[in-house]
Design a protein around this motif. Structure first.
Motif, PDB file in Angstrom:
ATOM      1  N   PRO A  82      67.634  46.154  38.685  1.00 51.84           N
ATOM      2  CA  PRO A  82      66.480  46.654  39.434  1.00 51.84           C
ATOM      3  C   PRO A  82      65.405  45.575  39.604  1.00 51.84           C
ATOM      4  CG  PRO A  82      67.107  48.198  37.727  1.00 51.84           C
ATOM      5  CD  PRO A  82      67.916  46.952  37.507  1.00 51.84           C
ATOM      6  N   HIS A  83      64.772  45.600  40.748  1.00 54.72           N
ATOM      7  CA  HIS A  83      63.746  44.607  41.082  1.00 54.72           C
ATOM      8  C   HIS A  83      62.537  45.378  41.616  1.00 54.72           C
ATOM      9  CE1 HIS A  83      62.400  40.619  42.637  1.00 54.72           C
ATOM     10  NE2 HIS A  83      61.815  41.368  43.548  1.00 54.72           N
ATOM     11  N   VAL A  84      61.452  45.386  40.831  1.00 54.40           N
ATOM     12  CA  VAL A  84      60.243  46.118  41.213  1.00 54.40           C
ATOM     13  C   VAL A  84      59.098  45.127  41.325  1.00 54.40           C
ATOM     14  CG1 VAL A  84      58.633  47.966  40.584  1.00 54.40           C
ATOM     15  CG2 VAL A  84      61.057  48.173  40.021  1.00 54.40           C
ATOM     16  N   GLU A  85      58.361  45.236  42.407  1.00 51.89           N
ATOM     17  CA  GLU A  85      57.216  44.356  42.644  1.00 51.89           C
ATOM     18  C   GLU A  85      55.945  45.184  42.749  1.00 51.89           C
ATOM     19  OE1 GLU A  85      59.263  40.716  45.131  1.00 51.89           O
ATOM     20  OE2 GLU A  85      58.363  42.378  46.256  1.00 51.89           O
ATOM     21  N   TYR A  86      54.849  44.576  42.298  1.00 50.16           N
ATOM     22  CA  TYR A  86      53.541  45.214  42.331  1.00 50.16           C
ATOM     23  C   TYR A  86      52.576  44.323  43.106  1.00 50.16           C
ATOM     24  CZ  TYR A  86      55.480  48.107  38.656  1.00 50.16           C
ATOM     25  OH  TYR A  86      56.275  48.968  37.941  1.00 50.16           O
ATOM     26  N   SER A  87      51.805  44.960  43.972  1.00 47.19           N
ATOM     27  CA  SER A  87      50.787  44.239  44.738  1.00 47.19           C
ATOM     28  C   SER A  87      49.580  45.148  44.908  1.00 47.19           C
ATOM     29  CB  SER A  87      51.338  43.810  46.103  1.00 47.19           C
ATOM     30  OG  SER A  87      51.739  44.946  46.838  1.00 47.19           O
ATOM     31  N   LEU A  88      48.500  44.567  45.384  1.00 48.03           N
ATOM     32  CA  LEU A  88      47.278  45.336  45.601  1.00 48.03           C
ATOM     33  C   LEU A  88      47.286  45.978  46.977  1.00 48.03           C
ATOM     34  CD1 LEU A  88      44.607  42.842  44.218  1.00 48.03           C
ATOM     35  CD2 LEU A  88      45.453  44.915  43.111  1.00 48.03           C
ATOM     36  N   THR A  89      46.774  47.176  47.035  1.00 52.49           N
ATOM     37  CA  THR A  89      46.504  47.808  48.318  1.00 52.49           C
ATOM     38  C   THR A  89      45.157  47.243  48.798  1.00 52.49           C
ATOM     39  OG1 THR A  89      45.231  49.610  47.343  1.00 52.49           O
ATOM     40  CG2 THR A  89      47.637  49.937  47.564  1.00 52.49           C
ATOM     41  N   PRO A  90      44.758  47.488  50.027  1.00 51.30           N
ATOM     42  CA  PRO A  90      43.427  47.030  50.459  1.00 51.30           C
ATOM     43  C   PRO A  90      42.309  47.559  49.554  1.00 51.30           C
ATOM     44  CG  PRO A  90      44.720  47.606  52.382  1.00 51.30           C
ATOM     45  CD  PRO A  90      45.528  48.034  51.169  1.00 51.30           C
ATOM     46  N   LEU A  91      42.426  48.798  49.124  1.00 45.04           N
ATOM     47  CA  LEU A  91      41.430  49.373  48.211  1.00 45.04           C
ATOM     48  C   LEU A  91      41.457  48.653  46.865  1.00 45.04           C
ATOM     49  CD1 LEU A  91      39.363  51.719  48.183  1.00 45.04           C
ATOM     50  CD2 LEU A  91      41.184  53.154  47.249  1.00 45.04           C
ATOM     51  N   GLY A  92      42.659  48.369  46.382  1.00 43.60           N
ATOM     52  CA  GLY A  92      42.809  47.650  45.119  1.00 43.60           C
ATOM     53  C   GLY A  92      42.278  46.235  45.199  1.00 43.60           C
ATOM     54  N   ARG A  93      42.490  45.577  46.344  1.00 47.00           N
ATOM     55  CA  ARG A  93      41.975  44.219  46.528  1.00 47.00           C
ATOM     56  C   ARG A  93      40.448  44.216  46.448  1.00 47.00           C
ATOM     57  NH1 ARG A  93      43.443  39.486  47.310  1.00 47.00           N
ATOM     58  NH2 ARG A  93      45.615  40.041  47.491  1.00 47.00           N
ATOM     59  N   GLU A  94      39.827  45.198  47.082  1.00 48.90           N
ATOM     60  CA  GLU A  94      38.364  45.280  47.039  1.00 48.90           C
ATOM     61  C   GLU A  94      37.862  45.453  45.607  1.00 48.90           C
ATOM     62  OE1 GLU A  94      34.757  48.033  48.836  1.00 48.90           O
ATOM     63  OE2 GLU A  94      36.753  48.193  49.722  1.00 48.90           O
ATOM     64  N   ALA A  95      38.508  46.337  44.852  1.00 53.48           N
ATOM     65  CA  ALA A  95      38.119  46.538  43.457  1.00 53.48           C
ATOM     66  C   ALA A  95      38.364  45.277  42.633  1.00 53.48           C
ATOM     67  CB  ALA A  95      38.894  47.713  42.863  1.00 53.48           C
ATOM     68  N   ALA A  96      39.521  44.646  42.821  1.00 50.63           N
ATOM     69  CA  ALA A  96      39.878  43.451  42.052  1.00 50.63           C
ATOM     70  C   ALA A  96      38.926  42.293  42.329  1.00 50.63           C
ATOM     71  CB  ALA A  96      41.318  43.040  42.359  1.00 50.63           C
ATOM     72  N   GLU A  97      38.507  42.137  43.560  1.00 61.11           N
ATOM     73  CA  GLU A  97      37.563  41.059  43.885  1.00 61.11           C
ATOM     74  C   GLU A  97      36.241  41.259  43.156  1.00 61.11           C
ATOM     75  OE1 GLU A  97      37.593  41.301  48.151  1.00 61.11           O
ATOM     76  OE2 GLU A  97      39.329  39.945  48.320  1.00 61.11           O
ATOM     77  N   ARG A  98      35.813  42.502  43.028  1.00 64.63           N
ATOM     78  CA  ARG A  98      34.571  42.790  42.300  1.00 64.63           C
ATOM     79  C   ARG A  98      34.752  42.553  40.800  1.00 64.63           C
ATOM     80  NH1 ARG A  98      31.518  47.411  45.623  1.00 64.63           N
ATOM     81  NH2 ARG A  98      32.035  46.614  47.673  1.00 64.63           N
ATOM     82  N   LEU A  99      35.905  42.924  40.287  1.00 66.02           N
ATOM     83  CA  LEU A  99      36.180  42.699  38.867  1.00 66.02           C
ATOM     84  C   LEU A  99      36.304  41.219  38.543  1.00 66.02           C
ATOM     85  CD1 LEU A  99      38.757  45.533  38.235  1.00 66.02           C
ATOM     86  CD2 LEU A  99      36.438  45.393  37.307  1.00 66.02           C
ATOM     87  N   GLU A 100      36.866  40.448  39.467  1.00 65.86           N
ATOM     88  CA  GLU A 100      37.027  39.016  39.247  1.00 65.86           C
ATOM     89  C   GLU A 100      35.669  38.352  39.032  1.00 65.86           C
ATOM     90  OE1 GLU A 100      39.705  35.498  41.134  1.00 65.86           O
ATOM     91  OE2 GLU A 100      38.429  36.595  42.549  1.00 65.86           O
TER      92      GLU A 100
END
Length: 137
Positions: free
Chosen positions: A94-112
């Protein structure tokens, strides 16, 4: 349209519009989302995914100290909140990948920004901790 009917239309639209969360209210369900994002592992996962899409094992190696169970729970909660996208490829193994959604990107940029601030100011934070410990002794 009369002013009375206009007011009624505006009231109806306001009732249909989603209400902004009230995170300070004890019973607001947004608190669960806040907990997922600001949890010990949630912050680190979101900031890691800012770089690029990662596989589970890559995230586990990159985030020191996180167990498989906690990483899986964190990713599941963030995916449930619409912040992380989980893509499972139908291959063996099995091969599972995780990425940010646009909403997640916005939150992650603030957390960074917060993570960078902590790293930049950590010597001052250590000094404050030591001073506090000495005062308490």
């Amino acid at each position: 349209m009369t002013s009375k009917s206009l007011r009624k239309t505006i009231q109806q639209m306001n009732q249909m519009a989603p209400q902004r969360a009230q995170v300070m209210a004890a019973d607001c369900p947004s608190r669960a989302v806040l907990g997922h994002i600001t949890s010990r592992w949630g912050v680190l996962v979101l900031v890691m995914l800012l770089e690029r899409t990662h596989r589970f094992s890559e995230l586990r190696r990159a985030i020191g100290g996180v167990s498989e169970k906690m990483l899986a729970q964190t990713l599941d909660a963030l995916a449930h909140d619409g912040l992380v996208l989980r893509v499972a490829h139908q291959v063996v193994p099995p091969h599972v990948e995780y990425s940010l959604t646009p909403l997640g990107r916005e939150a992650a940029e603030r957390l960074e920004v917060l993570v960078d601030w902590i790293e930049d100011n950590f010597p001052l934070i250590l000094d404050a901790q030591q001073a506090h410990t000495q005062q308490a002794a």
